[in-house]
Design a protein around this motif. Structure first.
Motif, PDB file in Angstrom:
ATOM      1  N   GLN A  69       1.033   8.204  16.524  1.00 28.97           N
ATOM      2  CA  GLN A  69       0.208   7.637  15.764  1.00 28.97           C
ATOM      3  C   GLN A  69      -1.023   7.115  16.340  1.00 28.97           C
ATOM      4  N   ARG A  70      -2.036   8.009  16.989  1.00 28.85           N
ATOM      5  CA  ARG A  70      -3.060   7.723  17.773  1.00 28.85           C
ATOM      6  C   ARG A  70      -4.198   8.617  17.155  1.00 28.85           C
ATOM      7  N   TYR A  71      -5.568   8.040  16.909  1.00 25.48           N
ATOM      8  CA  TYR A  71      -6.583   9.026  16.784  1.00 25.48           C
ATOM      9  C   TYR A  71      -6.841   9.753  17.918  1.00 25.48           C
ATOM     10  N   PRO A  72      -7.406  11.041  17.661  1.00 25.44           N
ATOM     11  CA  PRO A  72      -7.974  11.886  18.819  1.00 25.44           C
ATOM     12  C   PRO A  72      -9.431  11.313  19.071  1.00 25.44           C
ATOM     13  N   SER A  73      -9.986  11.763  20.093  1.00 27.97           N
ATOM     14  CA  SER A  73     -11.314  11.092  20.481  1.00 27.97           C
ATOM     15  C   SER A  73     -12.158  12.509  19.818  1.00 27.97           C
ATOM     16  N   MET A  74     -13.526  12.205  19.633  1.00 29.23           N
ATOM     17  CA  MET A  74     -14.390  13.496  19.513  1.00 29.23           C
ATOM     18  C   MET A  74     -14.485  14.203  20.519  1.00 29.23           C
ATOM     19  N   THR A  75     -14.247  13.886  21.899  1.00 29.64           N
ATOM     20  CA  THR A  75     -14.332  14.709  23.055  1.00 29.64           C
ATOM     21  C   THR A  75     -13.119  15.514  22.901  1.00 29.64           C
TER      22      THR A  75
ATOM     23  N   PRO B  42     -16.769  18.911  15.172  1.00 31.10           N
ATOM     24  CA  PRO B  42     -15.659  17.870  15.805  1.00 31.10           C
ATOM     25  C   PRO B  42     -15.550  16.915  14.554  1.00 31.10           C
ATOM     26  N   LYS B  43     -16.638  16.293  13.982  1.00 30.29           N
ATOM     27  CA  LYS B  43     -16.358  15.771  12.686  1.00 30.29           C
ATOM     28  C   LYS B  43     -15.552  16.046  11.534  1.00 30.29           C
ATOM     29  N   LYS B  44     -15.678  17.497  11.332  1.00 32.53           N
ATOM     30  CA  LYS B  44     -14.654  18.005  10.157  1.00 32.53           C
ATOM     31  C   LYS B  44     -13.224  17.959  10.943  1.00 32.53           C
ATOM     32  N   ILE B  45     -13.172  18.237  12.088  1.00 33.29           N
ATOM     33  CA  ILE B  45     -11.817  18.303  12.763  1.00 33.29           C
ATOM     34  C   ILE B  45     -11.408  16.765  12.524  1.00 33.29           C
ATOM     35  N   TRP B  46     -11.818  15.802  12.913  1.00 35.54           N
ATOM     36  CA  TRP B  46     -11.444  14.392  12.935  1.00 35.54           C
ATOM     37  C   TRP B  46     -11.017  14.054  11.500  1.00 35.54           C
ATOM     38  N   HIS B  47     -11.839  14.543  10.511  1.00 35.69           N
ATOM     39  CA  HIS B  47     -11.659  14.155   9.226  1.00 35.69           C
ATOM     40  C   HIS B  47     -10.106  14.867   8.775  1.00 35.69           C
ATOM     41  N   ILE B  48      -9.976  15.904   8.990  1.00 32.25           N
ATOM     42  CA  ILE B  48      -8.737  16.513   8.787  1.00 32.25           C
ATOM     43  C   ILE B  48      -7.663  16.194   9.307  1.00 32.25           C
ATOM     44  N   TYR B  49      -7.766  15.556  10.459  1.00 29.48           N
ATOM     45  CA  TYR B  49      -6.704  14.986  11.221  1.00 29.48           C
ATOM     46  C   TYR B  49      -6.106  13.703  10.254  1.00 29.48           C
ATOM     47  N   ILE B  50      -7.153  12.799  10.152  1.00 28.41           N
ATOM     48  CA  ILE B  50      -6.829  11.737   9.063  1.00 28.41           C
ATOM     49  C   ILE B  50      -5.966  12.010   7.993  1.00 28.41           C
ATOM     50  N   TYR B  51      -6.760  13.251   7.336  1.00 30.26           N
ATOM     51  CA  TYR B  51      -6.128  13.511   5.923  1.00 30.26           C
ATOM     52  C   TYR B  51      -4.753  13.906   6.337  1.00 30.26           C
ATOM     53  N   MET B  52      -4.398  14.825   7.355  1.00 35.97           N
ATOM     54  CA  MET B  52      -2.912  15.256   7.479  1.00 35.97           C
ATOM     55  C   MET B  52      -2.073  13.964   8.057  1.00 35.97           C
ATOM     56  N   PHE B  53      -2.757  13.223   8.888  1.00 32.03           N
ATOM     57  CA  PHE B  53      -1.638  12.160   9.497  1.00 32.03           C
ATOM     58  C   PHE B  53      -1.273  11.074   7.778  1.00 32.03           C
TER      59      PHE B  53
ATOM     60  N   PRO C 231     -11.816   5.586  17.905  1.00 33.14           N
ATOM     61  CA  PRO C 231     -11.167   6.981  18.574  1.00 33.14           C
ATOM     62  C   PRO C 231     -10.316   6.628  19.573  1.00 33.14           C
ATOM     63  N   GLY C 232      -9.075   6.997  19.700  1.00 31.12           N
ATOM     64  CA  GLY C 232      -8.124   6.920  20.818  1.00 31.12           C
ATOM     65  C   GLY C 232      -7.377   5.701  20.964  1.00 31.12           C
ATOM     66  N   ARG C 233      -7.482   4.930  19.811  1.00 30.02           N
ATOM     67  CA  ARG C 233      -6.541   3.610  19.865  1.00 30.02           C
ATOM     68  C   ARG C 233      -5.605   3.952  18.737  1.00 30.02           C
ATOM     69  N   GLN C 234      -4.645   3.005  18.804  1.00 27.72           N
ATOM     70  CA  GLN C 234      -3.339   3.017  17.847  1.00 27.72           C
ATOM     71  C   GLN C 234      -3.844   2.449  16.775  1.00 27.72           C
TER      72      GLN C 234
END
Length: 597
Positions: free
Chosen positions: A525-531, A548-559, A591-594
């Motif tokens: 249950q952690r966010y990935p960082s942009m890196t 990277p921004k699109k990757i981060w958005h889709i991660y939020i959706y899937m989580f 990013p990177g925090r729980q």
């Protein structure tokens, strides 16, 4: 059919009777009876011509044998009056050739029914001879003679002065008759009003006589007009002059030549006259079964109506016009077609005129539109003079005599492009275009939304269907509509932004790559960082087209979909919701925090 030698020949001829019966089955309208009689008389004249040439034939069937082919050609030439290689009546020769073909086909049909194989073979061979030899023996001479006649024929078009004299005469006559009929009914006044109204409508609309004289009451009752109640979308954008014109006229449609539907325009007073005529039908003794507007009483079962071409000739004489021979229906139609050339109308306006007149494009341009002597002498002489090398003389006369375009309602104007060395290169000519109104634009965007969005040119059938179904586009044709849509496709800034949006859907390999790359983050249950998002793109080929921004958005959706499956029932079509949600998470959680820490 009148009693004479021709009638006696065909009265008891079996094939001629069968041919006439077949025509009556095909052409059921009463106005075709004259044409059927003419064809039967042509058969009789053909048989009498064979007899005068010394050919002994028992009946019409006997003349349609291969052995009689040369005699048949002699008969056609005799009926059409062939002298010194020229026909006195080229149309008769052509019509008789077609008639023999149709009669031979009918004979073949009858032989098949009777199982008469020998006579069927003879008729088939005769038909082959007609199809192979008739063009060389008859039709070539007919074409040459007809062309020569058309070339040497002097066509005198009616003058506007004579047309105005006739129109004024008829208007005064109708006005007097309407006043008389409103006071007391008189059959004579009613009949004269019917006659004068029929001719007035014919002159104004330049219609063929048969189209108007056979117009039915049902056609007239279906007339339409443009006003704020019936056609608000068309009426409101009009100028004051346009609204005045819309209030003045109504339109109904009737059957034209070859089954075409043609419009007929009536002004207010013509409309009143027709209403008075229909109101007095019962008192005039016109049968209720007579469907025609200009029907007249008769003792026969077949409905009768007024004949416009005879009335036009009579009223032309009564009006005391100067040149009576030019006031004929065909000459009036040629007059309006030729006048359109003098006005230098745009192509779409010429097409509108052709449709209104019920003309095919080729017939309108080659038959009704007459060559202008002033254009040949005044304009062509300049170009020919310039071609001789006398450049100075051309420039002296070009500016004074060059045709000027008629100004039309404009929104924008463009300069015609001419070659630098063209003799008209220094002459300024403006081309005026009709502006697209707001209702027209809305209608086009509504009907062709998908085609414009995809950048695909619609088919011609779709253009025709849309023009037919939408009255707001009644001033447009396929050419102008196609040009407008092509401009919208080429200039996407003219299209509403919502039509330009294109979604880049996530594919199944991309979804699997996201689950594989960030499974550890999801479990913890952690966010990935942009890196980390950038590294996943570099290492995974399936994610190369994502940022990277699109990757981060889709991660939020899937989580969220994994963590709260019963609360958020969403799919990729609701991606905008999670973009907003992810933006909120970014602003509240680094990013990177729980979550929740």
């Amino acid at each position: 059919m009148r009693e004479d030698e021709v009638c006696k020949v065909v009265r008891y001829d079996e094939l001629a009777i069968l041919f006439g019966n077949r025509l009556t089955v095909k052409f059921k309208s009463p106005h075709h009876y004259d044409m059927i009689r003419a064809k039967l008389r042509l058969i009789g004249r053909f048989l009498l011509a064979l007899e005068s040439e010394g050919v002994e034939v028992q009946d019409f069937q006997d003349a349609l044998r291969p052995q009689r082919f040369d005699d048949a050609i002699k008969g056609i030439n005799a009926v059409a009056g062939l002298r010194n290689g020229k026909y006195s009546s080229p149309a008769t020769a052509f019509s008789l050739g077609l008639l023999l073909k149709d009669a031979t086909k009918l004979l073949i049909t009858e032989c098949i029914k009777k199982e008469d194989n020998q006579r069927k073979k003879n008729a088939q061979d005769f038909l082959k001879l007609l199809e192979s030899e008739l063009n060389a023996s008859i039709n070539k001479t007919v074409t040459e003679n007809w062309s020569e006649r058309q070339r040497q024929k002097k066509v005198i078009l009616p003058s506007r002065e004579d047309i105005k004299i006739l129109i004024t005469f008829l208007h005064k006559k109708r006005k007097r008759l309407v006043e008389n009929l409103k006071e007391t009914f008189s059959y004579h006044d009613w009949l004269e009003l019917s006659k004068s109204t029929l001719v007035s409508i014919l002159i104004f609309n330049r219609r063929r006589p048969g189209e108007l004289e056979r117009s039915t009451i049902d056609d007239y009752n279906g007339y339409v007009k443009i006003d704020s109640l019936t056609n608000k979308e068309i009426y409101d954008p009009l100028s004051e002059e346009g609204k005045k014109c819309a209030r003045e006229y109504v339109r109904f449609r009737t059957r034209g030549k070859k089954g075409r539907t043609v419009p007929v325009l009536l002004d207010k007073f013509m409309n009143v006259c027709v209403d008075v005529i229909l109101k007095g039908r019962e008192e005039a003794g016109v049968s209720k079964t007579n469907p025609y507007i200009f029907g007249i009483p008769t003792d026969h079962k077949t409905p009768k109506y007024l004949r416009a071409y005879r009335l036009l000739k009579t009223y032309a004489e009564d009006s005391k016009a100067k040149c009576l021979s030019t006031l004929k229906s065909t000459e009036l139609r040629k007059h309006i077609a030729t006048t359109s050339v003098k006005l230098n109308l745009a192509e779409f306006e010429v097409e509108n005129l052709q449709q209104f007149m019920g003309h095919a494009d080729k017939i309108h341009k080659e038959y009704y539109r007459q060559p202008l002597v002033e254009r040949d002498i005044l304009n062509m002489s300049k170009l020919l003079t310039f071609a001789q090398g006398d450049r100075s003389e051309f420039h002296d006369i070009a500016a004074n005599n060059i045709d000027q375009n008629v100004e039309l309602p404009v929104e924008e104007s463009s300069q015609e492009h001419t070659a630098p060395d063209s003799p008209t290169a220094n002459i300024s000519r403006k081309v005026y275009k009709r502006a697209w109104s707001t209702p027209e634009k809305k209608c086009v965007l509504q009907c062709f939304h998908e085609d414009i969005r995809k950048g695909v040119t619609p088919s011609a059938n779709k253009y025709s269907r849309v023009l037919a179904e939408n009255l707001v586009l009644h001033n447009r044709n396929i050419t102008s509509l196609k040009a407008y849509i092509n401009n919208l496709i080429n200039r996407r800034d003219k299209i509403p932004e919502r039509t330009q949006a294109r979604r880049n859907y996530w594919t199944t390999p991309e979804k699997k790559a996201i689950r594989s790359e960030f499974s550890h983050h999801i479990q913890n249950q952690r966010y990935p960082s942009m890196t980390e998002c950038r590294i996943s793109i570099e290492e995974n080929p399936d994610l190369q087209r994502r940022t990277p921004k699109k990757i981060w958005h889709i991660y939020i959706y899937m989580f969220i979909k994994w963590a709260f499956p019963h609360i958020f029932r969403v799919n990729f079509s609701q991606f905008g919701i999670f973009c907003a949600l992810s933006h909120w998470c970014q602003t509240t959680t680094a990013p990177g925090r729980q979550f929740g820490t």
